[in-house]
Design an enzyme around this catalytic site. Structure first.
Site, PDB file in Angstrom:
ATOM      1  CG  ASP A  12      -2.214   0.736   1.030  1.00 58.92           C
ATOM      2  OD1 ASP A  12      -2.310   1.527   0.076  1.00 58.92           O
ATOM      3  OD2 ASP A  12      -3.129   0.573   1.860  1.00 58.92           O
ATOM      4  CD  GLU A  58      -3.136   5.043   1.958  1.00 61.28           C
ATOM      5  OE1 GLU A  58      -4.154   5.405   1.347  1.00 61.28           O
ATOM      6  OE2 GLU A  58      -2.631   3.899   1.838  1.00 61.28           O
ATOM      7  CG  HIS A  98      -2.428   3.710  -2.819  1.00 62.12           C
ATOM      8  ND1 HIS A  98      -3.062   4.091  -1.659  1.00 62.12           N
ATOM      9  CD2 HIS A  98      -2.352   4.833  -3.587  1.00 62.12           C
ATOM     10  CE1 HIS A  98      -3.339   5.378  -1.712  1.00 62.12           C
ATOM     11  NE2 HIS A  98      -2.933   5.853  -2.875  1.00 62.12           N
ATOM     12  CG  HIS A 149      -3.439   2.539   5.990  1.00 60.04           C
ATOM     13  ND1 HIS A 149      -4.708   2.224   6.439  1.00 60.04           N
ATOM     14  CD2 HIS A 149      -3.429   2.282   4.653  1.00 60.04           C
ATOM     15  CE1 HIS A 149      -5.445   1.817   5.420  1.00 60.04           C
ATOM     16  NE2 HIS A 149      -4.698   1.835   4.322  1.00 60.04           N
ATOM     17  CG  HIS A 199      -8.085   4.633   4.866  1.00 58.38           C
ATOM     18  ND1 HIS A 199      -6.759   5.001   4.738  1.00 58.38           N
ATOM     19  CD2 HIS A 199      -8.345   3.845   3.784  1.00 58.38           C
ATOM     20  CE1 HIS A 199      -6.242   4.468   3.641  1.00 58.38           C
ATOM     21  NE2 HIS A 199      -7.191   3.760   3.043  1.00 58.38           N
ATOM     22  CD  GLU A 229      -7.007  -0.527   3.520  1.00 58.70           C
ATOM     23  OE1 GLU A 229      -5.840  -0.589   3.055  1.00 58.70           O
ATOM     24  OE2 GLU A 229      -7.688   0.511   3.497  1.00 58.70           O
TER      25      GLU A 229
END
Length: 274
Positions: free
Chosen positions: A8, A10, A60, A104, A115, A133
């Protein structure tokens, strides 16, 4: 062994706000380069430690962020969308382990850009277990008997991983100050750390067990807005609470739960705000 990498954006060092992770914003190209470099540190080290095959899934947004011409040559890349299994596309029982890079923390937790899939999710549960996630993807890996060996991101992401996965190796490349600020390692130092932690994770792999998902899991999504829940409830076989933006789905297995989550969150994003 074969190594699976889901990466990802972030959780990559130095990436602290939307200007780095949104392809329309000014710092995005910088973010791509740093993201690709972090992937390469892990990939090259894994090959050096005897891993025979590495497949990387760009995880992402539109999932086309990694700069393929700069990836370590022996890498195989899964890129683009729509993917039936999104962040864990291509993962199966042939892999000896998996690494989650640039991850994240989940929604409703502190952490840089925290998130869960979309910004309209407040909480997500598998049965009574709160997941983001990271947790959901780890459950899918566990369905195939694949352990999560390494998780890289900020300190809150590391804490979340350690709560879910005993003996997992974590690489903390930044420490969150707020949701859009952090104390970051330079890319050079994060590279050193990622190489060290990749070696540690591979040496430690026999101490990490797959995160086995429950049989017939109940997926529950708590949205930020009632309208989002109404959209998600258009998904067949869902149940919506009358006075709360909460929608649940009884799945036959974790793979069905994962795809149900993808459909419900895509529907929820259609909500208009005025």
């Amino acid at each position: 062994m074969k190594l699976y990498i889901s990466i990802d954006m972030e959780g990559v060092t130095g990436l602290i706000d939307d200007t780095f992770v949104d392809s329309s914003k000014r710092n995005y190209n910088r973010g791509q380069r740093i993201m690709t470099a972090e992937a390469n540190h892990v990939i090259e080290t894994a090959f050096g430690e005897g891993v025979r095959e590495v497949i990387v899934n760009d995880s992402h947004s539109k999932m086309n962020n990694l700069i393929i011409e700069e990836l370590y040559p022996q890498t195989q890349l899964i890129t683009g969308d729509v993917k039936p299994f999104s962040m864990v596309q291509g993962l199966d029982s042939s892999f000896g382990g998996a690494a989650f890079l640039g991850y994240h923390s989940r929604a409703a937790r502190p952490g840089v850009l925290s998130h869960s899939m979309i910004f309209g999710i407040r909480n997500m549960y598998i049965n009574e277990i709160a997941v983001g996630e990271l947790g959901f993807n780890a459950f899918v890996a566990g369905h195939y008997g694949v352990p999560i060996l390494l998780v890289a991101g900020d300190d809150e992401t590391a804490a979340e991983a350690e709560e879910l996965i005993p003996n997992v190796t974590t690489a903390i490349v930044k420490k969150q100050i707020s949701r859009t600020s952090a104390l970051c390692l330079t890319p050079a130092k994060s590279g050193e750390l990622l190489r060290e932690k990749t070696i540690e994770a591979l040496e430690n792999r026999n101490r990490v067990h797959p995160l086995i998902p429950p049989e017939r899991p109940l997926l529950t999504l708590e949205f930020a807005n009632y309208g989002q829940a109404e959209w998600a409830h258009l998904m067949p076989r869902t149940r919506m609470e009358k006075y709360a933006p909460i929608v649940s789905y009884q799945a036959d297995d974790i793979l069905e739960a994962y795809q149900a989550m993808l459909v419900m969150t895509e529907l929820a994003m259609r909500t208009a705000f005025c």
